[in-house]
Design a protein around this motif. Structure first.
Motif, PDB file in Angstrom:
ATOM      1  N   GLU A  35       5.588  -4.128 -14.160  1.00 11.12           N
ATOM      2  CA  GLU A  35       4.634  -3.493 -13.255  1.00 11.12           C
ATOM      3  C   GLU A  35       3.625  -2.612 -13.975  1.00 11.12           C
ATOM      4  O   GLU A  35       2.471  -2.507 -13.539  1.00 11.12           O
ATOM      5  CB  GLU A  35       5.379  -2.668 -12.207  1.00 11.12           C
ATOM      6  CG  GLU A  35       6.223  -3.518 -11.263  1.00 11.12           C
ATOM      7  CD  GLU A  35       7.000  -2.687 -10.259  1.00 11.12           C
ATOM      8  OE1 GLU A  35       6.677  -1.496 -10.098  1.00 11.12           O
ATOM      9  OE2 GLU A  35       7.919  -3.236  -9.626  1.00 11.12           O
ATOM     10  N   THR A  36       4.041  -1.958 -15.054  1.00 12.16           N
ATOM     11  CA  THR A  36       3.166  -0.980 -15.701  1.00 12.16           C
ATOM     12  C   THR A  36       2.839  -1.291 -17.162  1.00 12.16           C
ATOM     13  O   THR A  36       1.989  -0.624 -17.746  1.00 12.16           O
ATOM     14  CB  THR A  36       3.801   0.420 -15.658  1.00 12.16           C
ATOM     15  OG1 THR A  36       4.942   0.446 -16.544  1.00 12.16           O
ATOM     16  CG2 THR A  36       4.235   0.792 -14.251  1.00 12.16           C
ATOM     17  N   GLY A  37       3.533  -2.257 -17.760  1.00  9.48           N
ATOM     18  CA  GLY A  37       3.330  -2.547 -19.169  1.00  9.48           C
ATOM     19  C   GLY A  37       4.038  -1.584 -20.102  1.00  9.48           C
ATOM     20  O   GLY A  37       3.918  -1.702 -21.327  1.00  9.48           O
ATOM     21  N   LEU A  38       4.794  -0.628 -19.542  1.00 12.21           N
ATOM     22  CA  LEU A  38       5.476   0.367 -20.361  1.00 12.21           C
ATOM     23  C   LEU A  38       6.812  -0.162 -20.878  1.00 12.21           C
ATOM     24  O   LEU A  38       7.645  -0.628 -20.101  1.00 12.21           O
ATOM     25  CB  LEU A  38       5.729   1.644 -19.560  1.00 12.21           C
ATOM     26  CG  LEU A  38       4.598   2.662 -19.476  1.00 12.21           C
ATOM     27  CD1 LEU A  38       4.999   3.810 -18.564  1.00 12.21           C
ATOM     28  CD2 LEU A  38       4.218   3.187 -20.859  1.00 12.21           C
ATOM     29  N   GLN A  39       7.001  -0.072 -22.181  1.00 18.30           N
ATOM     30  CA  GLN A  39       8.291  -0.327 -22.807  1.00 18.30           C
ATOM     31  C   GLN A  39       8.706   0.948 -23.527  1.00 18.30           C
ATOM     32  O   GLN A  39       7.958   1.479 -24.339  1.00 18.30           O
ATOM     33  CB  GLN A  39       8.205  -1.502 -23.781  1.00 18.30           C
ATOM     34  CG  GLN A  39       8.046  -2.855 -23.093  1.00 18.30           C
ATOM     35  CD  GLN A  39       8.071  -4.008 -24.080  1.00 18.30           C
ATOM     36  OE1 GLN A  39       7.242  -4.088 -24.982  1.00 18.30           O
ATOM     37  NE2 GLN A  39       9.022  -4.905 -23.910  1.00 18.30           N
ATOM     38  N   ASN A  75       0.804  -1.224   0.000  1.00 19.50           N
ATOM     39  CA  ASN A  75       0.000   0.000   0.000  1.00 19.50           C
ATOM     40  C   ASN A  75       0.838   1.276   0.000  1.00 19.50           C
ATOM     41  O   ASN A  75       0.348   2.339   0.376  1.00 19.50           O
ATOM     42  CB  ASN A  75      -0.960   0.016   1.204  1.00 19.50           C
ATOM     43  CG  ASN A  75      -2.210   0.831   0.930  1.00 19.50           C
ATOM     44  OD1 ASN A  75      -2.690   0.907  -0.203  1.00 19.50           O
ATOM     45  ND2 ASN A  75      -2.739   1.471   1.960  1.00 19.50           N
ATOM     46  N   LEU A  76       2.091   1.192  -0.418  1.00 23.81           N
ATOM     47  CA  LEU A  76       2.964   2.374  -0.474  1.00 23.81           C
ATOM     48  C   LEU A  76       3.085   2.881  -1.906  1.00 23.81           C
ATOM     49  O   LEU A  76       3.074   2.102  -2.855  1.00 23.81           O
ATOM     50  CB  LEU A  76       4.365   2.037   0.055  1.00 23.81           C
ATOM     51  CG  LEU A  76       4.693   2.594   1.442  1.00 23.81           C
ATOM     52  CD1 LEU A  76       3.760   2.010   2.473  1.00 23.81           C
ATOM     53  CD2 LEU A  76       6.136   2.305   1.793  1.00 23.81           C
ATOM     54  N   TRP A  77       3.233   4.202  -2.028  1.00 23.50           N
ATOM     55  CA  TRP A  77       3.518   4.823  -3.327  1.00 23.50           C
ATOM     56  C   TRP A  77       5.028   4.823  -3.550  1.00 23.50           C
ATOM     57  O   TRP A  77       5.790   5.326  -2.722  1.00 23.50           O
ATOM     58  CB  TRP A  77       2.986   6.243  -3.357  1.00 23.50           C
ATOM     59  CG  TRP A  77       1.491   6.304  -3.469  1.00 23.50           C
ATOM     60  CD1 TRP A  77       0.600   6.428  -2.447  1.00 23.50           C
ATOM     61  CD2 TRP A  77       0.717   6.230  -4.673  1.00 23.50           C
ATOM     62  NE1 TRP A  77      -0.684   6.439  -2.934  1.00 23.50           N
ATOM     63  CE2 TRP A  77      -0.640   6.327  -4.304  1.00 23.50           C
ATOM     64  CE3 TRP A  77       1.041   6.104  -6.029  1.00 23.50           C
ATOM     65  CZ2 TRP A  77      -1.680   6.293  -5.232  1.00 23.50           C
ATOM     66  CZ3 TRP A  77       0.007   6.067  -6.955  1.00 23.50           C
ATOM     67  CH2 TRP A  77      -1.329   6.160  -6.554  1.00 23.50           C
ATOM     68  N   VAL A  78       5.447   4.245  -4.653  1.00 26.52           N
ATOM     69  CA  VAL A  78       6.868   4.069  -4.953  1.00 26.52           C
ATOM     70  C   VAL A  78       7.077   4.237  -6.460  1.00 26.52           C
ATOM     71  O   VAL A  78       6.136   4.094  -7.241  1.00 26.52           O
ATOM     72  CB  VAL A  78       7.371   2.670  -4.532  1.00 26.52           C
ATOM     73  CG1 VAL A  78       7.268   2.469  -3.030  1.00 26.52           C
ATOM     74  CG2 VAL A  78       6.595   1.573  -5.267  1.00 26.52           C
ATOM     75  N   PRO A  79       8.289   4.494  -6.900  1.00 28.00           N
ATOM     76  CA  PRO A  79       8.580   4.390  -8.332  1.00 28.00           C
ATOM     77  C   PRO A  79       8.666   2.926  -8.733  1.00 28.00           C
ATOM     78  O   PRO A  79       8.950   2.063  -7.881  1.00 28.00           O
ATOM     79  CB  PRO A  79       9.940   5.082  -8.470  1.00 28.00           C
ATOM     80  CG  PRO A  79      10.565   4.972  -7.123  1.00 28.00           C
ATOM     81  CD  PRO A  79       9.454   4.957  -6.122  1.00 28.00           C
ATOM     82  N   PRO A  80       8.409   2.584  -9.982  1.00 29.05           N
ATOM     83  CA  PRO A  80       8.560   1.193 -10.410  1.00 29.05           C
ATOM     84  C   PRO A  80       9.982   0.698 -10.143  1.00 29.05           C
ATOM     85  O   PRO A  80      10.948   1.449 -10.284  1.00 29.05           O
ATOM     86  CB  PRO A  80       8.263   1.247 -11.916  1.00 29.05           C
ATOM     87  CG  PRO A  80       7.445   2.488 -12.091  1.00 29.05           C
ATOM     88  CD  PRO A  80       7.953   3.459 -11.079  1.00 29.05           C
ATOM     89  N   GLY A  81      10.106  -0.562  -9.789  1.00 36.06           N
ATOM     90  CA  GLY A  81      11.431  -1.114  -9.523  1.00 36.06           C
ATOM     91  C   GLY A  81      11.323  -2.432  -8.797  1.00 36.06           C
ATOM     92  O   GLY A  81      10.228  -2.938  -8.530  1.00 36.06           O
ATOM     93  N   GLY A  82      12.478  -2.992  -8.482  1.00 33.80           N
ATOM     94  CA  GLY A  82      12.488  -4.268  -7.774  1.00 33.80           C
ATOM     95  C   GLY A  82      13.869  -4.881  -7.755  1.00 33.80           C
ATOM     96  O   GLY A  82      14.886  -4.201  -7.921  1.00 33.80           O
ATOM     97  N   HIS A  83      13.900  -6.191  -7.592  1.00 31.19           N
ATOM     98  CA  HIS A  83      15.140  -6.952  -7.427  1.00 31.19           C
ATOM     99  C   HIS A  83      15.872  -7.065  -8.763  1.00 31.19           C
ATOM    100  O   HIS A  83      15.254  -7.269  -9.804  1.00 31.19           O
ATOM    101  CB  HIS A  83      14.790  -8.343  -6.895  1.00 31.19           C
ATOM    102  CG  HIS A  83      15.956  -9.098  -6.373  1.00 31.19           C
ATOM    103  ND1 HIS A  83      16.530  -8.843  -5.154  1.00 31.19           N
ATOM    104  CD2 HIS A  83      16.672 -10.125  -6.911  1.00 31.19           C
ATOM    105  CE1 HIS A  83      17.534  -9.681  -4.955  1.00 31.19           C
ATOM    106  NE2 HIS A  83      17.652 -10.458  -6.006  1.00 31.19           N
TER     107      HIS A  83
END
Length: 319
Positions: A146-150, A120-128
């Motif tokens: 996460e967003t489908g954006l390429q 439930n946190l607002w974050v920029p897309p990202g990860g491991h």
């Protein structure tokens, strides 16, 4: 034991960092949150850090942690006997993408409530970052998942902004940490407008429950909140009372969401809860300088005498 992702040059040779050790502390950080200038070698799937220059260093970036970082507390006092902390793990490596449109707005996503880390946190897309994966490629992969954006090749530029020492749970008052990451934040500047980018967004409902675009004024206000305190902050009078976001319904359809400004200005509470707020790392000084600075709109960061040239090349696919 898992492959070592974060290494420190402490005595002239790379050394791994155990899960319970503070990366900031090992690099000579004081008791505060920083930032501390850190020399970095950003290799495929691995990060080498030092508090002084070394031959393969490709950037000098600010390293920071929250004032309430659990690993800083472990540095100052021994952990309690029998504390349930991993003994066979090191520090993991993550990447976050600050995606900026040609309109100078930036994308944030809200993590779903069902996720085990930072729900439930607002974050920029990202990860491991995967093993043997280039850091930019890992960030762009997470953006797509996460967003489908390429992002089309040749239609964006990028620059590394800074490093964040992250723990979850984020405070000892929430419990002993189960995750320990060094997160590299990358500013990715698209040549496309917010409207064109948003038309292609297809959020992954298993990870993202909403998304929004922040303009410079709102981003600067979010950056100004003092995380680590429980004192509520009222929005400045010249800010709008709310921000328009897009929320996913249970059937996957998108609907407008009016998000109160007070939600974006919440700080990390002392007691564990999943109230909606912007993550502490997103407020990181160097990152929010990019969020709130309308002049940072090109492939090169502002030149500072103490900064080394960042990674090169800084345009296109990052390969």
């Amino acid at each position: 034991m898992a492959a070592t992702r974060v290494l420190l040059l402490l005595s002239g040779r790379p050394e791994s960092v155990s899960f319970v050790q503070s990366v900031c502390g090992l690099l000579g950080a004081g008791s505060g949150p920083g930032p501390w200038p850190t020399y970095c070698s950003l290799k495929r799937g691995q990060l080498v850090l030092s508090d002084r220059p070394f031959p393969s260093a490709s950037a000098r970036l600010p390293l920071q942690r929250p004032a309430f970082c659990p690993f800083a507390a472990f540095n100052q006092q021994p952990k309690a006997p029998g504390a349930p902390l991993p003994a066979d793990r090191g520090v993991d490596l993550g990447v976050a993408i600050i995606l900026q449109s040609s309109d100078r707005t930036v994308l944030l996503t809200r993590r779903t409530r069902t996720l085990s880390i930072y729900p439930n946190l607002w974050v920029p897309p990202g990860g491991h970052v995967e093993l043997h994966e280039e850091l930019l490629d890992g960030g762009l992969r997470e953006l797509w998942e996460e967003t489908g954006l390429q992002l089309p090749q040749g239609q964006f530029s990028w620059v590394p902004l800074g490093l964040w020492e992250s723990a979850y749970p984020p405070r000892l008052s929430w419990g002993f940490p189960k995750y320990h990451h060094i997160v590299l934040y990358l500013l990715v500047i698209s040549q496309e407008s917010q409207q064109r980018l948003q038309a292609r967004i297809q959020p992954n409902p298993s990870e993202v429950s909403a998304f929004m675009w922040l303009g410079p004024d709102v981003a600067a206000a979010v950056a100004a909140t003092e995380d680590g305190t429980e004192i509520p902050r009222l929005p400045p009078e010249d800010l709008p009372p709310s921000v328009l976001a897009v929320e996913l319904e249970e059937d996957g359809r998108a609907r407008p969401l009016v998000l109160p400004m007070s939600t974006l200005l919440r700080t990390t509470p002392a007691i564990a809860e999943d109230k909606e707020r912007v993550s502490t790392g997103t407020k990181f000084e160097k990152i929010t300088t990019a969020l709130g600075n309308p002049h940072l709109h090109g492939p090169r960061p502002a030149k500072e005498e103490q900064n080394m040239d960042p990674l090169s090349p800084n345009q296109g696919s990052g390969k």
